[in-house]
Design a protein around this motif. Structure first.
Motif, PDB file in Angstrom:
ATOM      1  N   ARG A  38     -11.544 -99.853  28.582  1.00 43.26           N
ATOM      2  CA  ARG A  38     -12.827 -99.353  28.084  1.00 43.26           C
ATOM      3  C   ARG A  38     -13.897-100.432  28.218  1.00 43.26           C
ATOM      4  NH1 ARG A  38     -11.411 -98.876  21.601  1.00 43.26           N
ATOM      5  NH2 ARG A  38     -11.273-101.122  21.162  1.00 43.26           N
ATOM      6  N   GLN A  39     -15.115 -99.972  28.340  1.00 41.37           N
ATOM      7  CA  GLN A  39     -16.247-100.875  28.453  1.00 41.37           C
ATOM      8  C   GLN A  39     -17.347-100.421  27.512  1.00 41.37           C
ATOM      9  OE1 GLN A  39     -17.688-101.509  32.440  1.00 41.37           O
ATOM     10  NE2 GLN A  39     -18.707-103.417  31.855  1.00 41.37           N
ATOM     11  N   PRO A  40     -17.483-101.084  26.368  1.00 40.21           N
ATOM     12  CA  PRO A  40     -18.586-100.755  25.463  1.00 40.21           C
ATOM     13  C   PRO A  40     -19.916-101.187  26.071  1.00 40.21           C
ATOM     14  CG  PRO A  40     -16.827-101.954  24.336  1.00 40.21           C
ATOM     15  CD  PRO A  40     -16.586-102.094  25.797  1.00 40.21           C
ATOM     16  N   PRO A  41     -21.009-100.638  25.599  1.00 41.81           N
ATOM     17  CA  PRO A  41     -22.322-101.010  26.145  1.00 41.81           C
ATOM     18  C   PRO A  41     -22.562-102.509  26.052  1.00 41.81           C
ATOM     19  CG  PRO A  41     -22.501 -99.101  24.715  1.00 41.81           C
ATOM     20  CD  PRO A  41     -21.103 -99.606  24.568  1.00 41.81           C
ATOM     21  N   GLY A  42     -22.914-103.124  27.166  1.00 48.17           N
ATOM     22  CA  GLY A  42     -23.256-104.535  27.186  1.00 48.17           C
ATOM     23  C   GLY A  42     -22.087-105.496  27.124  1.00 48.17           C
ATOM     24  N   LEU A  47      -8.733-104.065  28.348  1.00 47.82           N
ATOM     25  CA  LEU A  47      -7.547-103.212  28.307  1.00 47.82           C
ATOM     26  C   LEU A  47      -7.422-102.577  26.934  1.00 47.82           C
ATOM     27  CD1 LEU A  47      -4.795-102.226  29.501  1.00 47.82           C
ATOM     28  CD2 LEU A  47      -3.806-104.309  28.527  1.00 47.82           C
ATOM     29  N   VAL A  48      -7.174-101.279  26.916  1.00 42.42           N
ATOM     30  CA  VAL A  48      -6.889-100.566  25.669  1.00 42.42           C
ATOM     31  C   VAL A  48      -5.371-100.406  25.511  1.00 42.42           C
ATOM     32  CG1 VAL A  48      -7.197 -98.443  24.373  1.00 42.42           C
ATOM     33  CG2 VAL A  48      -9.074 -99.333  25.790  1.00 42.42           C
ATOM     34  N   GLU A  88     -16.769 -98.485  16.695  1.00 45.29           N
ATOM     35  CA  GLU A  88     -16.515 -99.568  17.653  1.00 45.29           C
ATOM     36  C   GLU A  88     -15.597 -99.145  18.799  1.00 45.29           C
ATOM     37  OE1 GLU A  88     -16.186 -99.693  14.321  1.00 45.29           O
ATOM     38  OE2 GLU A  88     -14.429-100.906  13.732  1.00 45.29           O
ATOM     39  N   ASP A  89     -15.036 -97.951  18.728  1.00 37.55           N
ATOM     40  CA  ASP A  89     -14.252 -97.433  19.843  1.00 37.55           C
ATOM     41  C   ASP A  89     -15.137 -96.783  20.907  1.00 37.55           C
ATOM     42  OD1 ASP A  89     -11.881 -96.298  17.423  1.00 37.55           O
ATOM     43  OD2 ASP A  89     -11.664 -98.039  18.752  1.00 37.55           O
ATOM     44  N   THR A 117     -17.965 -91.118  22.626  1.00 39.52           N
ATOM     45  CA  THR A 117     -19.012 -91.449  21.666  1.00 39.52           C
ATOM     46  C   THR A 117     -18.518 -91.121  20.273  1.00 39.52           C
ATOM     47  OG1 THR A 117     -20.736 -90.983  23.303  1.00 39.52           O
ATOM     48  CG2 THR A 117     -21.397 -91.041  20.979  1.00 39.52           C
ATOM     49  N   VAL A 118     -18.566 -92.106  19.392  1.00 40.35           N
ATOM     50  CA  VAL A 118     -18.125 -91.928  18.009  1.00 40.35           C
ATOM     51  C   VAL A 118     -19.345 -92.106  17.114  1.00 40.35           C
ATOM     52  CG1 VAL A 118     -16.515 -92.636  16.216  1.00 40.35           C
ATOM     53  CG2 VAL A 118     -15.881 -92.873  18.638  1.00 40.35           C
TER      54      VAL A 118
END
Length: 120
Positions: A38-42, A47-48, A88-89, A117-118
């Motif tokens: 996963r790649q959060p914004p910025g 690895l998940v 945060e996920d 999106t959470v």
């Protein structure tokens, strides 16, 4: 070539659940392992969870006990069951596959990504 097609992302409230699916297609001799990043914004891609064709799974610490990775070797598919989701996920989730293309040639491939999106 090998293609990975993901599905299952979307909008969910904190505490909710989502199930991601990814199916590989193309000239695959066998699969070593498949996984989810996963790649959060910025931020950097991380690895998940990943799982070998033999069923050995690893998880990043932040998702242990909440996420479950599974695989269906016959369908060349990998799944990520995500429970108790937290803000945060939230990230773009990418499927990854490490495969044998022939007995002698390996390849590593990525899906196009699916947004999770959470938010309340």
């Amino acid at each position: 070539q090998v293609q990975l097609v993901e599905s299952g992302g979307g909008l969910v409230q904190p505490g909710g659940s989502l199930r991601l699916s990814c199916t590989a297609s193309g000239m695959i001799f066998s699969i070593n392992a498949m996984g989810w990043y996963r790649q959060p914004p910025g931020l950097e891609r991380e690895l998940v969870a990943s799982i070998t064709s033999g069923g050995t799974a690893i998880y990043t610490d932040s998702v242990k006990g909440r996420f479950t990775i599974s695989t269906d070797n016959a369908k060349k598919s990998v799944y990520l069951e995500m429970n108790s989701l937290k803000p945060e996920d939230m990230a773009v989730y990418y499927c990854n596959a490490d495969v044998w293309l022939t007995k002698f040639h390996q390849g590593n491939y990525w899906g196009q990504g699916t947004q999770v999106t959470v938010s309340s």
